[in-house]
Design a protein around this motif. Structure first.
Motif, PDB file in Angstrom:
ATOM      1  N   LEU A  95       0.839  -1.192   0.000  1.00  0.00           N
ATOM      2  CA  LEU A  95       0.000   0.000   0.000  1.00  0.00           C
ATOM      3  C   LEU A  95       0.873   1.239   0.000  1.00  0.00           C
ATOM      4  O   LEU A  95       1.922   1.276   0.647  1.00  0.00           O
ATOM      5  CB  LEU A  95      -0.888   0.049   1.247  1.00  0.00           C
ATOM      6  N   LYS A  96       0.431   2.259  -0.718  1.00  0.00           N
ATOM      7  CA  LYS A  96       1.051   3.576  -0.645  1.00  0.00           C
ATOM      8  C   LYS A  96       0.108   4.441   0.184  1.00  0.00           C
ATOM      9  O   LYS A  96      -1.049   4.641  -0.185  1.00  0.00           O
ATOM     10  CB  LYS A  96       1.239   4.175  -2.038  1.00  0.00           C
ATOM     11  N   LEU A  97       0.597   4.922   1.314  1.00  0.00           N
ATOM     12  CA  LEU A  97      -0.194   5.756   2.210  1.00  0.00           C
ATOM     13  C   LEU A  97       0.195   7.215   2.009  1.00  0.00           C
ATOM     14  O   LEU A  97       1.384   7.550   2.059  1.00  0.00           O
ATOM     15  CB  LEU A  97       0.047   5.382   3.665  1.00  0.00           C
ATOM     16  N   THR A  98      -0.770   8.072   1.800  1.00  0.00           N
ATOM     17  CA  THR A  98      -0.528   9.512   1.798  1.00  0.00           C
ATOM     18  C   THR A  98      -0.748   9.968   3.226  1.00  0.00           C
ATOM     19  O   THR A  98      -1.828   9.769   3.789  1.00  0.00           O
ATOM     20  CB  THR A  98      -1.499  10.229   0.837  1.00  0.00           C
ATOM     21  N   ASN A  99       0.299  10.538   3.810  1.00  0.00           N
ATOM     22  CA  ASN A  99       0.214  10.892   5.219  1.00  0.00           C
ATOM     23  C   ASN A  99       0.762  12.284   5.478  1.00  0.00           C
ATOM     24  O   ASN A  99       1.449  12.871   4.657  1.00  0.00           O
ATOM     25  CB  ASN A  99       0.971   9.865   6.069  1.00  0.00           C
ATOM     26  N   LYS A 100       0.435  12.772   6.657  1.00  0.00           N
ATOM     27  CA  LYS A 100       0.993  14.007   7.185  1.00  0.00           C
ATOM     28  C   LYS A 100       1.441  13.658   8.589  1.00  0.00           C
ATOM     29  O   LYS A 100       0.663  13.726   9.536  1.00  0.00           O
ATOM     30  CB  LYS A 100      -0.060  15.105   7.184  1.00  0.00           C
ATOM     31  N   GLY A 101       2.681  13.170   8.704  1.00  0.00           N
ATOM     32  CA  GLY A 101       3.178  12.658   9.981  1.00  0.00           C
ATOM     33  C   GLY A 101       2.462  11.371  10.322  1.00  0.00           C
ATOM     34  O   GLY A 101       2.439  10.428   9.533  1.00  0.00           O
ATOM     35  N   ALA A 102       1.845  11.316  11.490  1.00  0.00           N
ATOM     36  CA  ALA A 102       1.129  10.124  11.927  1.00  0.00           C
ATOM     37  C   ALA A 102      -0.298  10.058  11.372  1.00  0.00           C
ATOM     38  O   ALA A 102      -0.963   9.041  11.499  1.00  0.00           O
ATOM     39  CB  ALA A 102       1.086  10.067  13.457  1.00  0.00           C
ATOM     40  N   HIS A 103      -0.758  11.128  10.752  1.00  0.00           N
ATOM     41  CA  HIS A 103      -2.121  11.171  10.205  1.00  0.00           C
ATOM     42  C   HIS A 103      -2.137  10.609   8.786  1.00  0.00           C
ATOM     43  O   HIS A 103      -1.466  11.122   7.894  1.00  0.00           O
ATOM     44  CB  HIS A 103      -2.643  12.612  10.198  1.00  0.00           C
ATOM     45  N   VAL A 104      -2.886   9.559   8.568  1.00  0.00           N
ATOM     46  CA  VAL A 104      -3.003   8.945   7.239  1.00  0.00           C
ATOM     47  C   VAL A 104      -4.218   9.537   6.541  1.00  0.00           C
ATOM     48  O   VAL A 104      -5.343   9.440   7.034  1.00  0.00           O
ATOM     49  CB  VAL A 104      -3.127   7.405   7.337  1.00  0.00           C
ATOM     50  N   GLU A 105      -3.967  10.148   5.387  1.00  0.00           N
ATOM     51  CA  GLU A 105      -5.044  10.746   4.591  1.00  0.00           C
ATOM     52  C   GLU A 105      -5.749   9.682   3.760  1.00  0.00           C
ATOM     53  O   GLU A 105      -6.954   9.522   3.833  1.00  0.00           O
ATOM     54  CB  GLU A 105      -4.469  11.815   3.647  1.00  0.00           C
ATOM     55  N   THR A 106      -4.961   8.964   2.931  1.00  0.00           N
ATOM     56  CA  THR A 106      -5.520   7.948   2.031  1.00  0.00           C
ATOM     57  C   THR A 106      -4.536   6.796   1.894  1.00  0.00           C
ATOM     58  O   THR A 106      -3.369   6.921   2.263  1.00  0.00           O
ATOM     59  CB  THR A 106      -5.779   8.509   0.618  1.00  0.00           C
ATOM     60  N   TYR A 107      -5.034   5.701   1.345  1.00  0.00           N
ATOM     61  CA  TYR A 107      -4.149   4.600   0.984  1.00  0.00           C
ATOM     62  C   TYR A 107      -4.637   4.005  -0.323  1.00  0.00           C
ATOM     63  O   TYR A 107      -5.816   4.090  -0.653  1.00  0.00           O
ATOM     64  CB  TYR A 107      -4.053   3.534   2.082  1.00  0.00           C
ATOM     65  N   GLU A 108      -3.692   3.444  -1.076  1.00  0.00           N
ATOM     66  CA  GLU A 108      -4.049   2.750  -2.316  1.00  0.00           C
ATOM     67  C   GLU A 108      -3.087   1.593  -2.512  1.00  0.00           C
ATOM     68  O   GLU A 108      -1.917   1.662  -2.141  1.00  0.00           O
ATOM     69  CB  GLU A 108      -4.008   3.689  -3.522  1.00  0.00           C
ATOM     70  N   GLU A 109      -3.601   0.511  -3.078  1.00  0.00           N
ATOM     71  CA  GLU A 109      -2.761  -0.648  -3.359  1.00  0.00           C
ATOM     72  C   GLU A 109      -1.895  -0.356  -4.577  1.00  0.00           C
ATOM     73  O   GLU A 109      -2.362   0.214  -5.556  1.00  0.00           O
ATOM     74  CB  GLU A 109      -3.626  -1.885  -3.604  1.00  0.00           C
ATOM     75  N   VAL A 110      -0.614  -0.729  -4.480  1.00  0.00           N
ATOM     76  CA  VAL A 110       0.319  -0.547  -5.590  1.00  0.00           C
ATOM     77  C   VAL A 110       1.056  -1.858  -5.839  1.00  0.00           C
ATOM     78  O   VAL A 110       1.244  -2.647  -4.910  1.00  0.00           O
ATOM     79  CB  VAL A 110       1.341   0.583  -5.320  1.00  0.00           C
TER      80      VAL A 110
END
Length: 124
Positions: A95-110
């Motif tokens: 998974l590729k997680l878009t984050n801001k520090g410990a806060h995860v915005e989104t994830y997508e399988e890659v």
């Protein structure tokens, strides 16, 4: 006029110290409090990290799964990160997680080939 400048300057310094302190507090933390501080902190940049899915820490009665895993950035830096899946995710997928520090915005399988080599070495 001098009083207004002093007040504005004092408030600005206080906010800068507060954000800097929150940055240090959440640097190696995971969890809801760290995620909230990082989400609101303007000093934390948005980035992308990668994980290889594992079994969830817990699954609630609605099927929502909680994960706590080691994530790696493209330069190989790791940190523990917590995120929620809408359902239990397939194990062994990337998974590729878009984050801001410990806060995860989104994830997508890659696919594995899209994971940077340094990150792949850390999470494999």
């Amino acid at each position: 006029m001098k009083t207004i400048v002093k007040v504005v300057l004092s408030v600005g310094i206080f906010i800068l110290l507060l954000c800097g302190g929150a940055l240090l507090y959440t640097k190696n933390s995971s969890g809801e409090v760290a995620a909230l501080f990082d989400q609101l902190n303007p000093l934390i940049p948005e980035s992308e990290v990668y994980v290889k899915t594992q079994a969830p820490e817990s699954v609630n009665e609605h099927g929502t799964a909680m994960y706590k895993q080691t994530a790696a950035s493209s330069d190989g830096t790791t940190r523990t990160i917590e995120f929620t899946g809408m359902q239990e995710l397939k194990k062994g997928h990337y998974l590729k997680l878009t984050n801001k520090g410990a806060h995860v915005e989104t994830y997508e399988e890659v696919p594995e080939k899209d994971v940077p080599q340094k990150a792949l070495e850390k999470i494999k």
